[in-house]
Design a protein around this motif. Sequence first.
Motif, short mmCIF file in Angstrom:
data_model
loop_
_atom_site.label_atom_id
_atom_site.label_comp_id
_atom_site.label_asym_id
_atom_site.label_seq_id
_atom_site.Cartn_x
_atom_site.Cartn_y
_atom_site.Cartn_z
N THR A 81 0.85 -1.18 0.00
CA THR A 81 0.00 0.00 0.00
C THR A 81 0.89 1.24 0.00
OG1 THR A 81 -0.14 0.18 2.41
CG2 THR A 81 -1.84 -1.13 1.29
N ARG A 82 0.33 2.32 -0.47
CA ARG A 82 0.99 3.62 -0.39
C ARG A 82 -0.05 4.65 0.05
NH1 ARG A 82 5.28 5.33 -3.30
NH2 ARG A 82 6.03 3.21 -2.88
N TRP A 83 0.19 5.26 1.21
CA TRP A 83 -0.67 6.32 1.70
C TRP A 83 -0.02 7.65 1.37
CZ3 TRP A 83 0.17 9.58 6.23
CH2 TRP A 83 -0.92 10.41 6.52
N HIS A 116 -2.81 15.50 -7.55
CA HIS A 116 -2.34 14.70 -6.43
C HIS A 116 -1.81 13.37 -6.95
CE1 HIS A 116 -2.40 12.76 -2.44
NE2 HIS A 116 -2.93 11.72 -3.05
N THR A 117 -0.65 12.96 -6.45
CA THR A 117 -0.06 11.68 -6.85
C THR A 117 -0.55 10.59 -5.91
OG1 THR A 117 1.91 12.74 -7.77
CG2 THR A 117 2.08 10.41 -7.21
N ILE A 118 -1.32 9.68 -6.46
CA ILE A 118 -1.83 8.54 -5.69
C ILE A 118 -0.72 7.52 -5.45
CG2 ILE A 118 -3.45 6.60 -5.72
CD1 ILE A 118 -5.33 8.38 -7.40
N LEU A 119 0.05 7.25 -6.49
CA LEU A 119 1.17 6.31 -6.39
C LEU A 119 2.32 6.85 -7.22
CD1 LEU A 119 2.30 3.59 -5.43
CD2 LEU A 119 1.31 2.55 -7.49
N ASP A 120 3.40 7.22 -6.54
CA ASP A 120 4.60 7.64 -7.26
C ASP A 120 5.19 6.42 -7.94
OD1 ASP A 120 6.37 9.42 -8.25
OD2 ASP A 120 7.12 10.10 -6.30
N THR A 121 6.09 6.64 -8.87
CA THR A 121 6.56 5.56 -9.73
C THR A 121 7.12 4.40 -8.93
OG1 THR A 121 7.09 7.15 -11.47
CG2 THR A 121 8.09 4.97 -11.64
N GLU A 173 -9.60 13.86 -13.66
CA GLU A 173 -9.39 12.53 -14.22
C GLU A 173 -8.36 11.75 -13.40
OE1 GLU A 173 -10.20 13.62 -18.91
OE2 GLU A 173 -8.17 13.71 -18.10
N VAL A 174 -8.59 10.45 -13.26
CA VAL A 174 -7.61 9.53 -12.68
C VAL A 174 -6.80 8.94 -13.83
CG1 VAL A 174 -7.25 7.45 -11.31
CG2 VAL A 174 -9.12 9.02 -10.73
N LYS A 175 -5.47 9.01 -13.72
CA LYS A 175 -4.58 8.62 -14.82
C LYS A 175 -3.57 7.58 -14.37
CE LYS A 175 -4.96 13.20 -16.94
NZ LYS A 175 -4.24 14.39 -17.46
N PHE A 176 -3.37 6.57 -15.22
CA PHE A 176 -2.41 5.50 -14.97
C PHE A 176 -1.31 5.57 -16.03
CE2 PHE A 176 -6.29 4.15 -12.99
CZ PHE A 176 -5.89 3.50 -11.83
N TYR A 177 -0.09 5.85 -15.58
CA TYR A 177 1.07 5.93 -16.46
C TYR A 177 1.80 4.59 -16.38
CZ TYR A 177 0.17 10.98 -16.31
OH TYR A 177 -0.41 12.23 -16.40
N LEU A 178 1.76 3.83 -17.46
CA LEU A 178 2.27 2.46 -17.46
C LEU A 178 3.55 2.32 -18.27
CD1 LEU A 178 -1.06 0.56 -18.34
CD2 LEU A 178 -0.17 1.04 -16.07
N ASP A 179 4.50 1.57 -17.76
CA ASP A 179 5.61 1.02 -18.54
C ASP A 179 6.31 2.05 -19.43
OD1 ASP A 179 4.99 -1.39 -17.36
OD2 ASP A 179 3.69 -2.02 -19.01
N ARG A 223 6.80 -2.93 -16.20
CA ARG A 223 8.05 -2.26 -15.83
C ARG A 223 7.88 -1.21 -14.75
NH1 ARG A 223 10.32 0.64 -20.28
NH2 ARG A 223 8.34 0.49 -21.41
N ASP A 224 6.83 -0.41 -14.84
CA ASP A 224 6.63 0.64 -13.84
C ASP A 224 5.22 1.17 -13.91
OD1 ASP A 224 6.65 2.98 -15.82
OD2 ASP A 224 8.64 2.13 -16.16
N LEU A 225 4.83 1.89 -12.86
CA LEU A 225 3.48 2.44 -12.76
C LEU A 225 3.50 3.71 -11.94
CD1 LEU A 225 0.34 2.20 -13.10
CD2 LEU A 225 0.36 0.94 -10.92
N ARG A 226 2.74 4.70 -12.40
CA ARG A 226 2.48 5.93 -11.64
C ARG A 226 1.01 6.27 -11.80
NH1 ARG A 226 3.09 11.58 -13.09
NH2 ARG A 226 3.89 10.89 -15.12
N VAL A 227 0.37 6.74 -10.70
CA VAL A 227 -1.07 7.01 -10.71
C VAL A 227 -1.31 8.40 -10.12
CG1 VAL A 227 -3.36 6.17 -10.06
CG2 VAL A 227 -1.47 4.54 -10.31
N THR A 228 -2.12 9.21 -10.80
CA THR A 228 -2.43 10.56 -10.32
C THR A 228 -3.94 10.83 -10.44
OG1 THR A 228 -2.17 11.63 -12.50
CG2 THR A 228 -0.19 11.41 -11.13
#
Length: 336
Positions: A181-183, A195-200, A226-232, A302-307
Amino acid sequence: MTTPGADLWRLDGARTRSISAENPTGAPGAGARATDGTGAHAARLLGSGWKVSPSIALADGETATLADVSGPGVFRHFWLTTERTALCALTLRMYWDDEPMPAIDLPLGNFFCNGWGELALLSSEMVVVAPAGGLNSYWPMPFRHRARITLENRCGQTVPVYYQATYTEEDLPDSIGYLHTRWSRTPRLGTPAVHTILDTVSGRGRYVGTYLAIRPGAPGWWGEGEVKFYLDGDTAHPTICGTGTEDYFGGAWNFDLDGTYRTYSTSYLGLHQVLPPTEIYRPDQRFGMYRWHVRDPICFDRDLRVTVQALGWQDAGAYLPLTDAAIATTAWWYQS
């Protein structure tokens, strides 16, 4: 991660163990053996085996180890209840396989979608908060060698902690992921209102859940973001982009039905908290919502970031960045 409830018919040699104040080690035949504990006075006329140690008293400044077990195994259910006003001042940590840093490290309330210090009930597949403060997690949490769960108290007083952590001893495949988890909390967003929900995070994994607590800080509708998922390897633009905050959490049209916010709690998503519930479009209202990506996991190699954007609506028909918004989020994901 398998679908919750799948393969209940399998008889594959797994053994169930459960840890509580009545059986702190989870060992076979070790339950209800206490001769002293928080229930000793009430059980004084009944003797051994009659609820002598149903809980622990956790003093301010202390950290209790709720579970410390050897693997391989999978935690299947984690239940806890305590002083309801202390949910944001108790810190839950979980460690997998002797890693020095916890994979789960956050205020207790935020793990159970209760980040505002006022109890919010919800009924979902992965998290249930039941009257009058029963906190339940059904996230499967596998571990190979060792698992440790701790709870730290910084609320200023001693609190009772009732808990039960149930797990299966079983062999695990090579492809397991560990629950993380990441708070993340932003008291005032400023510019840009993102707001960054999950940094890389790097590696292979599956993103499986989001809890969002928001105070918009401006009147009017607040959920255009918008909720955005930055993948790979995504940089400026994401692979997955939603259409609005209420849309991501399964709602529509401002959560507004006949001039009132309508709360809902379903198996995989919900708007389960509106404070105060009788008002609408007020700047200091507070909201809590969740979405579980169990049927629709966000898989990455490979990686994920969520904002998430904090974006409102102006009467002139234009978006309004909510620079005064306060946001706290919890992200859940499995990672190798």
